[in-house]
Design an enzyme around this catalytic site. Structure first.
Site, PDB file in Angstrom:
ATOM      1  N   LYS A  78      -6.010  -3.141  -2.878  1.00  0.00           N
ATOM      2  CA  LYS A  78      -7.028  -3.444  -1.879  1.00  0.00           C
ATOM      3  C   LYS A  78      -8.445  -3.358  -2.445  1.00  0.00           C
ATOM      4  O   LYS A  78      -9.379  -3.862  -1.824  1.00  0.00           O
ATOM      5  CB  LYS A  78      -6.863  -2.542  -0.666  1.00  0.00           C
ATOM      6  CG  LYS A  78      -5.607  -2.888   0.119  1.00  0.00           C
ATOM      7  CD  LYS A  78      -5.584  -2.262   1.476  1.00  0.00           C
ATOM      8  CE  LYS A  78      -4.400  -2.742   2.296  1.00  0.00           C
ATOM      9  NZ  LYS A  78      -3.127  -2.084   1.892  1.00  0.00           N
TER      10      LYS A  78
HETATM   11  C1  PLP Z   1      -1.933  -2.512   2.249  1.00  0.00           C
HETATM   12  C2  PLP Z   1      -0.828  -2.278   1.328  1.00  0.00           C
HETATM   13  C3  PLP Z   1       0.312  -3.085   1.339  1.00  0.00           C
HETATM   14  C4  PLP Z   1       0.505  -4.176   2.357  1.00  0.00           C
HETATM   15  O1  PLP Z   1      -0.359  -5.283   2.130  1.00  0.00           O
HETATM   16  P1  PLP Z   1      -0.585  -6.363   3.273  1.00  0.00           P
HETATM   17  O2  PLP Z   1      -1.604  -7.299   2.717  1.00  0.00           O
HETATM   18  O3  PLP Z   1      -1.076  -5.625   4.483  1.00  0.00           O
HETATM   19  O4  PLP Z   1       0.728  -7.014   3.529  1.00  0.00           O
HETATM   20  C5  PLP Z   1       1.294  -2.859   0.389  1.00  0.00           C
HETATM   21  N1  PLP Z   1       1.175  -1.862  -0.515  1.00  0.00           N
HETATM   22  C6  PLP Z   1       0.107  -1.050  -0.545  1.00  0.00           C
HETATM   23  C7  PLP Z   1       0.059   0.046  -1.543  1.00  0.00           C
HETATM   24  C8  PLP Z   1      -0.935  -1.234   0.365  1.00  0.00           C
HETATM   25  O5  PLP Z   1      -1.994  -0.421   0.321  1.00  0.00           O
END
Ligand code: PLP
Length: 431
Positions: free
Chosen positions: A107
């Site tokens: 993210k």
């Molecule tokens: C947010 C997150 C996800 C999920 O991603 P999305 O884009 O919401 O599908 C998967 N793994 C981790 C470690 C995350 O922080």
């Protein structure tokens, strides 16, 4: 490039307006009017480009002229100033490690890009903008880090009390300055709903300039395409890769499929889910039935009503069969997650985090039925972020990077509120 709302009522807007608004006024999600096509020549010669050049080429058509070229180049290179290695785990399986950024999860890419775009857009505003964001775990830290100390921007993070890991909680509750953490007595879905209600509240929006930093924001969603191209650049196998993405709100996989429709070569996509199985069920039955989220070991994917799912349908013109040709989905239980995490650690000497473990196993299942293919799973977080989960499974301690060592000595600062919209509204109007 203009963006329309998936509800088709609000007027079309440019990248700047879509980023500042977050969600369309008719509560739809913004979606690009057309999907830019990368040249075949570029794809064939991708080896010759730097990752900054690739990212710039991918994102530029989405921005148009609302960010000056030099500024966009700066924003892009600051967004991706860490490694995105593709690591061979076994014969036919590779891990795309997306956890080398400052908060150790993928993210960081979306949050770094968005925070820089937004601070570019609000530079000359006289009124502060308030970024509201709900987190199931990793968004909070990434957004806090991306926006920390940015002039003109206040960040308010809603997170479900007791449902995020120790590292995640400290990353979002310790920065201070312009970052505030609201600890919600409820689930992630409730946090997300409260944020959505704030955006829909006209009275509130007259008083406060609100923006969202959730993955529904196009400035977080679109840059996630970058690392799919970085993976392809490192892919040396004969057949095209099957790509398995641990999915919760479906922003990440939706960006991967968008990249694919722009020209990224890929064999197939796998939406890897935990026990929150709305999408796997949908692909089986064609019935889309959102449900309350269930708490699992892979908490960042504990989403019962994935907000980007409408974008997936939009990418395929709402055609179920076209979607099913490109995307499969699996639901993996906590029990399976634990077993596979331990097994890969012992036999392959590779430490997965719980989210990566879900994606690894979903890929493994797909490859069992399609043995001629090879695949990539996205390792979306560093295992140390989930040491509370990982250590008991492997019965060893996970070595801590220095910054995490410092972090766990810090004291959290949060404001506890009820999972009710009125509680959030009161806070926003009196802060
Ligand atoms: C947010 C997150 C996800 C999920 O991603 P999305 O884009 O919401 O599908 C998967 N793994 C981790 C470690 C995350 O922080």
């Amino acid at each position: 490039m203009l963006y329309y709302s998936t509800n088709h009522i609000s007027p079309k807007v440019n990248f700047k307006e879509a980023t500042v608004k977050g969600q369309a006024p008719d509560k739809g999600l913004y979606f690009p009017e057309s999907i830019p096509q990368l040249s075949e020549d570029f794809i064939r010669n991708i080896d010759k480009y730097s990752k900054e050049e690739i990212a710039f080429m991918v994102i530029q058509p989405y921005i148009g002229d609302v960010i000056h070229k030099n500024e966009l180049e700066r924003i892009v290179s600051e967004t991706i100033n860490f490694e995105f290695p593709l690591v061979n785990v076994e014969d036919n399986i590779f891990s795309l490690e997306l956890f080398h950024g400052p908060t150790l999860a993928f993210k960081d890419v979306g949050a770094r890009f968005m925070s820089r775009c937004l601070s570019y857009f609000v530079k000359n505003n006289d009124k502060n903008i308030t970024v509201l964001v709900a987190t199931s775990g990793d968004t909070g830290g990434a957004v806090a880090n991306g926006f920390y100390d940015v002039d003109g921007v206040d960040v308010i993070i809603l997170y479900p009390s007791g449902k995020v890991s120790t590292v995640q909680e400290l990353q979002l509750t310790t920065p201070g300055k312009n970052i505030t953490a609201l600890e919600i007595d409820g689930t992630f879905d409730e946090c997300q709903l409260m944020v959505k209600q704030a955006f829909a509240d006209e009275g509130l929006n007259k008083k406060i300039l609100l923006s969202s930093a959730n993955s529904i924001n196009i400035a977080r969603w679109l840059p996630q395409q970058f690392y799919y191209f970085f993976a392809y650049q490192q892919w040396k196998e004969k057949n095209l890769p099957v790509i398995s993405v641990p999915s919760g709100n479906f922003g990440n996989i939706c960006a991967g499929i968008l990249a694919h429709l722009s020209g990224l070569p890929a064999q197939h996509f796998i939406a890897a889910c935990n026990a929150n199985n709305v999408v796997p069920e949908y692909l089986k039955t064609e019935n889309y039935l959102p449900k309350p989220s269930i708490t699992t070991l892979s908490n960042a994917m504990d989403v019962g009503s994935p907000s980007n799912f409408v974008r997936i349908l939009e990418l395929f013109d709402q055609k179920f069969n076209s979607l099913r040709n490109i995307m499969s989905s699996y639901s993996i239980s906590d029990e399976e997650t634990k077993i596979v995490l331990k097994e890969v650690f012992l036999n392959k000497k590779y430490l997965l985090d719980p989210h990566g473990a879900v994606a690894y196993l979903a890929l493994k299942k797909y490859l069992q039925d399609n043995p001629l293919h090879k695949g990539i799973f996205l390792e979306t977080a560093h295992p140390v972020k989930f040491y509370d989960v990982v250590e008991p499974i492997i019965q060893q301690t996970v070595p801590m990077p220095g910054e995490i060592n410092d972090l766990i000595k810090m004291k959290k600062h949060s404001i506890k509120i009820e999972a009710k919209y009125d509680a959030l509204k009161d806070y926003l109007l009196t802060k």
